[in-house]
Design an enzyme around this catalytic site. Structure first.
Site, PDB file in Angstrom:
ATOM      1  N   CYS A 123     117.821 -41.687  -4.224  1.00 51.47           N
ATOM      2  CA  CYS A 123     117.333 -42.845  -4.711  1.00 51.47           C
ATOM      3  C   CYS A 123     118.340 -43.337  -5.766  1.00 51.47           C
ATOM      4  CB  CYS A 123     116.014 -42.543  -5.585  1.00 51.47           C
ATOM      5  SG  CYS A 123     116.436 -41.230  -6.742  1.00 51.47           S
ATOM      6  N   GLN A 129     109.887 -46.655  -6.128  1.00 54.35           N
ATOM      7  CA  GLN A 129     111.152 -46.160  -5.260  1.00 54.35           C
ATOM      8  C   GLN A 129     110.485 -45.472  -3.839  1.00 54.35           C
ATOM      9  OE1 GLN A 129     114.491 -45.628  -6.051  1.00 54.35           O
ATOM     10  NE2 GLN A 129     114.620 -45.239  -4.129  1.00 54.35           N
ATOM     11  N   ARG A 186     109.478 -48.915 -17.605  1.00 57.63           N
ATOM     12  CA  ARG A 186     110.001 -47.455 -17.441  1.00 57.63           C
ATOM     13  C   ARG A 186     109.839 -46.798 -18.602  1.00 57.63           C
ATOM     14  NH1 ARG A 186     115.854 -46.293 -14.463  1.00 57.63           N
ATOM     15  NH2 ARG A 186     114.278 -46.542 -12.733  1.00 57.63           N
ATOM     16  N   HIS A 239     107.698 -42.013  -9.610  1.00 56.42           N
ATOM     17  CA  HIS A 239     108.624 -43.402  -9.435  1.00 56.42           C
ATOM     18  C   HIS A 239     108.035 -44.207  -8.169  1.00 56.42           C
ATOM     19  CE1 HIS A 239     111.835 -46.109  -9.863  1.00 56.42           C
ATOM     20  NE2 HIS A 239     112.699 -45.262  -9.448  1.00 56.42           N
TER      21      HIS A 239
HETATM   22  N1   CP Z   1     116.632 -45.581  -8.209  1.00 57.39           N
HETATM   23  C1   CP Z   1     116.426 -46.204  -9.289  1.00 57.39           C
HETATM   24  O1   CP Z   1     115.271 -46.282  -9.883  1.00 57.39           O
HETATM   25  O2   CP Z   1     117.718 -46.564  -9.905  1.00 57.39           O
HETATM   26  P1   CP Z   1     117.960 -47.115 -11.461  1.00 57.39           P
HETATM   27  O3   CP Z   1     117.520 -46.092 -12.382  1.00 57.39           O
HETATM   28  O4   CP Z   1     119.335 -47.778 -11.661  1.00 57.39           O
HETATM   29  O5   CP Z   1     116.817 -48.088 -12.014  1.00 57.39           O
HETATM   30  N1  NVA Z   2     114.872 -38.195 -11.306  1.00 54.82           N
HETATM   31  C1  NVA Z   2     115.891 -39.466 -11.540  1.00 54.82           C
HETATM   32  C2  NVA Z   2     115.632 -40.694 -10.969  1.00 54.82           C
HETATM   33  C3  NVA Z   2     116.479 -41.768 -11.314  1.00 54.82           C
HETATM   34  C4  NVA Z   2     116.212 -43.068 -10.723  1.00 54.82           C
HETATM   35  C5  NVA Z   2     115.645 -39.509 -13.204  1.00 54.82           C
HETATM   36  O1  NVA Z   2     114.208 -39.369 -13.574  1.00 54.82           O
HETATM   37  O2  NVA Z   2     116.470 -39.741 -14.008  1.00 54.82           O
END
Ligand code: CP
Ligand code: NVA
Length: 308
Positions: free
Chosen positions: A261, A133, A103, A130
């Site tokens: 999400c 997701q 990430r 993502h």
């Molecule tokens: N939806 C998602 O990726 O959640 P987190 O940011 O908690 O990993």
């Molecule tokens: N769009 C959000 C998604 C988190 C899972 C972010 O990038 O923070």
């Protein structure tokens, strides 16, 4: 089969459908008590530059359920790109582990990891996409029996990383897509072009009610993504009209499903009544991150389903 999973475009319609079938199989096997260990003796490194609940837990638990091990590394701890060049981190990790999930802030970081790693790299969220997701989300809809090629999915709010992955995967699967966002917050032009190249049906509007009309699915995400905290005030102002509330849901089909999400900022992009209401499937989405990612890991690392 793809070598890395950096974005939805690494899938095809067929590989996405294969992934759904594999995820369903893995979900069922786990539920009936099958505890095979196709990843015995194998290790996956998990690099996180940003916080996470779902992604971290579902990767760690998924790898453990498959009999492997996960090593968690915060970006800060390893100094990704500061203490050591991203390419060198990839080269070193490749000598010890069998896969890398990361990430990151800049999408370029995950691309650099993939370019220099000799093991599969999975995007656990970047500022651009993502894909894990989106895969879990469409798996959730597929599992519920929705006709993905006949349904209309309305995205309300920010045309962000999750939106990008949902649009591209939706285009691959033939879903009719509509995004309602304030001017200046549309999905990136390059993503819109990719969707069109894939033959996707995409409409972008600034009218949330119009987008919701006739929708089978309403999807929203936070207005302030990780890393955008300094833009909080102008974003809250720009997005106010785009809240997913009972009035917006009422404009969609009566059978419409509501997706997010998570994490949710309750009272901002979505109300409590909708998030916790009967049309919300957010916890199914969260659960299915586990099963979908197990399918991705097993496919990329080459484990056999028969061993599960
Ligand atoms: N939806 C998602 O990726 O959640 P987190 O940011 O908690 O990993
Ligand atoms: N769009 C959000 C998604 C988190 C899972 C972010 O990038 O923070």
């Amino acid at each position: 089969m793809m070598r890395h999973f950096l974005g939805s475009a690494d899938l095809t319609r067929d590989t996405a459908l294969q992934m759904f079938a594999l995820a369903a199989d893995l979900k069922q096997r786990w539920k009936v008590g099958r505890r095979g260990t196709p990843l015995a003796g194998r290790t996956v490194a998990l690099i996180f530059e940003k916080p996470s609940l779902r992604t971290r837990v579902t990767f760690e638990v998924g790898i453990v359920q498959l009999g492997g091990r996960a090593v968690y590394l915060s970006g800060h701890e390893i100094g990704l790109g500061t203490r050591e060049a991203v390419a060198d981190v990839a080269r070193n990790l490749s000598r010890w582990v069998d896969g890398i999930a990361a990430r990151v802030y800049a999408h370029e970081t995950i691309e650099t990891l993939a370019r220099h790693a000799t093991v599969p790299v999975i995007n656990g969220l970047s500022d651009w996409e993502h894909p894990c997701q989106a895969l879990a989300d469409f798996f959730t809809l597929w599992e519920r029996g929705l006709d993905l090629a006949a349904m209309r999915l309305a995205w309300l709010g920010d045309g962000n990383n999750v939106c990008h992955s949902v649009l591209v995967l939706g285009a691959l699967l033939g879903t009719s897509l509509v995004v309602a966002c304030p001017p200046g917050y549309a999905p990136d032009e390059r993503v819109q072009a990719a969707v069109r190249r894939l033959g996707g049906r995409l409409e972008v509007t600034d009218d949330p009610r119009k987008a919701a009309q006739g929708a089978d699915v309403i999807y929203t995400d936070v207005w302030i993504s990780m890393g955008q905290e300094a833009e909080r005030e102008p974003r809250l102002e720009a997005f106010t009209r785009y809240q997913v509330n009972e009035a917006v849901v009422a404009a969609a089909k009566p059978t419409a499903l509501v997706m997010h999400c998570l994490p949710a900022h309750r009272g901002e992009e979505i109300t409590d009544a909708v998030l916790d209401g009967p049309q919300s499937i957010v916890l199914e989405q969260a659960e299915n991150r586990l099963h979908a990612q197990k399918a991705v890991i097993l496919s990329l690392l080459g484990g056999a389903l028969d061993d599960v």
